[in-house]
Design an enzyme around this catalytic site. Sequence first.
Site, PDB file in Angstrom:
ATOM      1  N   LYS A   1       0.841  -1.211   0.000  1.00  0.00           N
ATOM      2  CA  LYS A   1       0.000   0.000   0.000  1.00  0.00           C
ATOM      3  C   LYS A   1       0.873   1.257   0.000  1.00  0.00           C
ATOM      4  CE  LYS A   1      -1.775   1.541   4.088  1.00  0.00           C
ATOM      5  NZ  LYS A   1      -1.387   2.929   4.380  1.00  0.00           N
ATOM      6  N   ASN A   2       1.859   1.279   0.898  1.00  0.00           N
ATOM      7  CA  ASN A   2       2.614   2.518   1.072  1.00  0.00           C
ATOM      8  C   ASN A   2       3.647   2.766  -0.026  1.00  0.00           C
ATOM      9  OD1 ASN A   2       1.062   3.081   3.242  1.00  0.00           O
ATOM     10  ND2 ASN A   2       2.582   2.488   4.790  1.00  0.00           N
TER      11      ASN A   2
ATOM     12  N   ARG B   1      -4.553  10.543   4.414  1.00  0.00           N
ATOM     13  CA  ARG B   1      -3.468  11.533   4.461  1.00  0.00           C
ATOM     14  C   ARG B   1      -2.530  11.439   3.278  1.00  0.00           C
ATOM     15  NH1 ARG B   1      -1.972  14.043   8.980  1.00  0.00           N
ATOM     16  NH2 ARG B   1       0.164  14.035   8.243  1.00  0.00           N
TER      17      ARG B   1
ATOM     18  N   CYS C   1      -4.915  12.863  13.015  1.00  0.00           N
ATOM     19  CA  CYS C   1      -5.398  11.499  12.832  1.00  0.00           C
ATOM     20  C   CYS C   1      -5.631  10.924  14.222  1.00  0.00           C
ATOM     21  CB  CYS C   1      -4.435  10.664  12.006  1.00  0.00           C
ATOM     22  SG  CYS C   1      -3.102   9.969  12.921  1.00  0.00           S
TER      23      CYS C   1
ATOM     24  N   ARG D   1       0.239  14.692  13.595  1.00  0.00           N
ATOM     25  CA  ARG D   1       0.994  14.318  12.384  1.00  0.00           C
ATOM     26  C   ARG D   1       1.279  15.527  11.471  1.00  0.00           C
ATOM     27  NH1 ARG D   1      -1.181   8.861   9.776  1.00  0.00           N
ATOM     28  NH2 ARG D   1       0.857   8.882   8.803  1.00  0.00           N
ATOM     29  N   PRO D   2       2.308  16.303  11.839  1.00  0.00           N
ATOM     30  CA  PRO D   2       2.598  17.556  11.132  1.00  0.00           C
ATOM     31  C   PRO D   2       3.112  17.352   9.699  1.00  0.00           C
ATOM     32  CG  PRO D   2       4.294  17.064  12.753  1.00  0.00           C
ATOM     33  CD  PRO D   2       3.233  16.036  12.933  1.00  0.00           C
ATOM     34  N   ILE D   3       3.091  18.454   8.914  1.00  0.00           N
ATOM     35  CA  ILE D   3       3.615  18.404   7.540  1.00  0.00           C
ATOM     36  C   ILE D   3       4.672  19.489   7.332  1.00  0.00           C
ATOM     37  CG2 ILE D   3       1.670  17.326   6.304  1.00  0.00           C
ATOM     38  CD1 ILE D   3       0.951  20.449   5.807  1.00  0.00           C
ATOM     39  N   ASP D   4       5.248  19.958   8.469  1.00  0.00           N
ATOM     40  CA  ASP D   4       6.210  21.062   8.370  1.00  0.00           C
ATOM     41  C   ASP D   4       7.437  20.711   7.524  1.00  0.00           C
ATOM     42  OD1 ASP D   4       6.558  19.256  10.524  1.00  0.00           O
ATOM     43  OD2 ASP D   4       8.001  20.580  11.485  1.00  0.00           O
TER      44      ASP D   4
ATOM     45  N   ASP E   1       4.513   0.428  11.953  1.00  0.00           N
ATOM     46  CA  ASP E   1       3.281  -0.170  11.408  1.00  0.00           C
ATOM     47  C   ASP E   1       3.077  -1.615  11.856  1.00  0.00           C
ATOM     48  OD1 ASP E   1       2.697   2.190  10.168  1.00  0.00           O
ATOM     49  OD2 ASP E   1       3.401   1.584   8.190  1.00  0.00           O
TER      50      ASP E   1
ATOM     51  N   ARG F   1      -8.878  -0.281   4.469  1.00  0.00           N
ATOM     52  CA  ARG F   1      -7.980   0.709   3.866  1.00  0.00           C
ATOM     53  C   ARG F   1      -6.637   0.090   3.523  1.00  0.00           C
ATOM     54  NH1 ARG F   1      -6.940   5.847   7.194  1.00  0.00           N
ATOM     55  NH2 ARG F   1      -5.629   6.056   5.351  1.00  0.00           N
TER      56      ARG F   1
HETATM   57  N1  EPU Z   1       7.117  14.333  10.792  1.00  0.00           N
HETATM   58  C1  EPU Z   1       7.166  15.650  11.158  1.00  0.00           C
HETATM   59  N2  EPU Z   1       6.932  16.594  10.199  1.00  0.00           N
HETATM   60  C2  EPU Z   1       6.633  16.259   8.919  1.00  0.00           C
HETATM   61  C3  EPU Z   1       6.600  14.893   8.557  1.00  0.00           C
HETATM   62  C4  EPU Z   1       6.843  13.946   9.524  1.00  0.00           C
HETATM   63  O1  EPU Z   1       7.429  15.989  12.305  1.00  0.00           O
HETATM   64  O2  EPU Z   1       6.437  17.153   8.096  1.00  0.00           O
HETATM   65  C5  EPU Z   1       7.384  13.296  11.811  1.00  0.00           C
HETATM   66  C6  EPU Z   1       6.129  12.482  12.141  1.00  0.00           C
HETATM   67  O3  EPU Z   1       5.322  13.119  13.086  1.00  0.00           O
HETATM   68  C7  EPU Z   1       6.718  11.173  12.610  1.00  0.00           C
HETATM   69  C8  EPU Z   1       7.976  11.038  11.762  1.00  0.00           C
HETATM   70  O4  EPU Z   1       8.277  12.344  11.283  1.00  0.00           O
HETATM   71  O5  EPU Z   1       7.110  11.295  13.942  1.00  0.00           O
HETATM   72  C9  EPU Z   1       7.867  10.094  10.602  1.00  0.00           C
HETATM   73  O6  EPU Z   1       6.687  10.353   9.841  1.00  0.00           O
HETATM   74  P1  EPU Z   1       6.632  10.062   8.304  1.00  0.00           P
HETATM   75  O7  EPU Z   1       6.564  11.351   7.574  1.00  0.00           O
HETATM   76  O8  EPU Z   1       7.734   9.126   7.945  1.00  0.00           O
HETATM   77  O9  EPU Z   1       5.234   9.318   8.136  1.00  0.00           O
HETATM   78  P2  EPU Z   1       4.237   9.404   6.927  1.00  0.00           P
HETATM   79  O10 EPU Z   1       4.945   9.577   5.665  1.00  0.00           O
HETATM   80  O11 EPU Z   1       3.137  10.352   7.273  1.00  0.00           O
HETATM   81  C10 EPU Z   1       4.295   6.857   6.387  1.00  0.00           C
HETATM   82  C11 EPU Z   1       3.287   5.739   6.260  1.00  0.00           C
HETATM   83  C12 EPU Z   1       2.757   5.363   7.629  1.00  0.00           C
HETATM   84  C13 EPU Z   1       3.935   4.951   8.510  1.00  0.00           C
HETATM   85  C14 EPU Z   1       4.985   6.075   8.561  1.00  0.00           C
HETATM   86  C15 EPU Z   1       6.237   5.690   9.314  1.00  0.00           C
HETATM   87  C16 EPU Z   1       2.317   6.063   4.084  1.00  0.00           C
HETATM   88  C17 EPU Z   1       1.140   6.441   3.264  1.00  0.00           C
HETATM   89  N3  EPU Z   1       2.187   6.171   5.406  1.00  0.00           N
HETATM   90  O12 EPU Z   1       3.586   7.955   6.959  1.00  0.00           O
HETATM   91  O13 EPU Z   1       1.907   4.244   7.429  1.00  0.00           O
HETATM   92  O14 EPU Z   1       3.487   4.679   9.805  1.00  0.00           O
HETATM   93  O15 EPU Z   1       5.369   6.428   7.213  1.00  0.00           O
HETATM   94  O16 EPU Z   1       6.830   4.590   8.753  1.00  0.00           O
HETATM   95  O17 EPU Z   1       3.343   5.662   3.568  1.00  0.00           O
HETATM   96  C18 EPU Z   1       0.063   2.840   7.813  1.00  0.00           C
HETATM   97  O18 EPU Z   1       0.301   2.293   6.727  1.00  0.00           O
HETATM   98  O19 EPU Z   1      -0.745   2.358   8.643  1.00  0.00           O
HETATM   99  C19 EPU Z   1       0.754   4.085   8.144  1.00  0.00           C
HETATM  100  C20 EPU Z   1       0.324   4.926   9.062  1.00  0.00           C
END
Ligand code: EPU
Length: 418
Positions: free
Chosen positions: A22-23, A92, A116, A121-124, A305, A397
Amino acid sequence: MDKFLIKGPTKLNGQVDISGSKNAALPIMTACLGKPGVYLLKNVPNLRDTRTMAKLLEIIGCKVKSQSNTILIDSTECDNPQAPYELVKTMRASFYVLGPLLSRFAYAKVSLPGGCAWGPRPIDYHMKAFEALGAEINLDSGYIETTGKLKGTKIVFPKPSVGATGNVLMACMNLEEDVFIHNASCEPEIVDLCNFLIQTGVSINGIGTDKLHVKGVKASHVQDIDYTIIPDRIEAGTFMIACAMCGGDITINNVNVNHLDIVIDKLIQSGCDISIGENQIKIKSNQNINPVDIITDVYPGYPTDLQAQWIALMSTANGRSHVTDTIYNDRFTHVAELLRLGANISMDSNIAIINGIDSLKGAQVMSTDIRASASLIIAAMSASGETNLSRIYHIDRGYEQIENKLTLLGANIVRQSE
Ligand code: EPU
């Protein structure tokens, strides 16, 4: 709303085929937006999330045809670089369209994802990286509007992020300048995205490491892309943990064993007997489970995960274990539900302390997210009596045909519409 009725205890025996990741599939689907073209994606799992992504691509202007696990995406005539709130709020990963759209149209408008079940879950990191690439960013009425011609730069993430690394890689698709990404994610799903982008003409060095050097290429049309998504390591790990907890002997097919090193290692420590073939893992368990601590980490560390599933397993181990999530401090909504099945778990900030008991007992429980649901299904299959698991749209999902796959392994799990 559908629910599962699960009767236990059941042992698991037989073979299961693992679906595509999926990811990995989600960002690769969005990468098809980055350059006009016709893309054939194979081994795409047929899930609620991939169907949501297909819907989003259609809103943006793609023609999408799906047949079993193959998707044909024609992004030639895309003309609407926007992702509406209605879809982004349900998934997301919709946020992934920002990078490829910005790259192709020098403009993208995407709804802010919001929180969530387990926190903000920030996007900064995404935003700062796009700014470093030269984009102008405005936040208006819950939407992020990005504009601007991108330029080469060096981006250093404070810590590795799967989503931010993927988004930046896709933003570089048409950028004929050097971009260096440090502290990049090394996850297999990002490696898969890199391999796909290479097929579209992008040059990427350092794949699989935390330092990537990317150089895009402006192409008016991309042709003949035929790409097969990697197997889902999280689905494979979930079945392995299920067998460890329920007992039995299963063979997991279509898996990349290299992606599961630490999970295999932890399961061996917990007492499972594991043998490894080329694309296959055989796992045997007599349910005599040793307590084993885990601390989640970025790849190649233990994946967050699979944290919820490990807590389920440890709830019937012969002693006390600790499960720490360093990626998402609040990702523990499954703990309260596992307590309803009789587990003995307490929390100390981001550490679950699990005192193993002999066995769990069926109860009414609720899914709270994809992996929490997987953890509850595993726990319910090992528990005595009936478990009624509601809100299973979460599991739909992320797990393709989970009840069919588990039924073939001997589980007693039935879907009911409420
Ligand atoms: N983070 C920030 N700022 C950002 C982005 C991330 O502080 O702008 C932090 C997050 O809060 C977290 C860490 O960085 O502490 C890692 O987050 P990451 O960005 O890697 O997560 P993601 O891309 O939102 C993906 C998977 C998740 C999985 C995480 C970690 C997808 C669609 N989602 O999320 O999968 O848990 O990586 O491996 O690829 C799931 O499949 O159930 C799922 C939640």
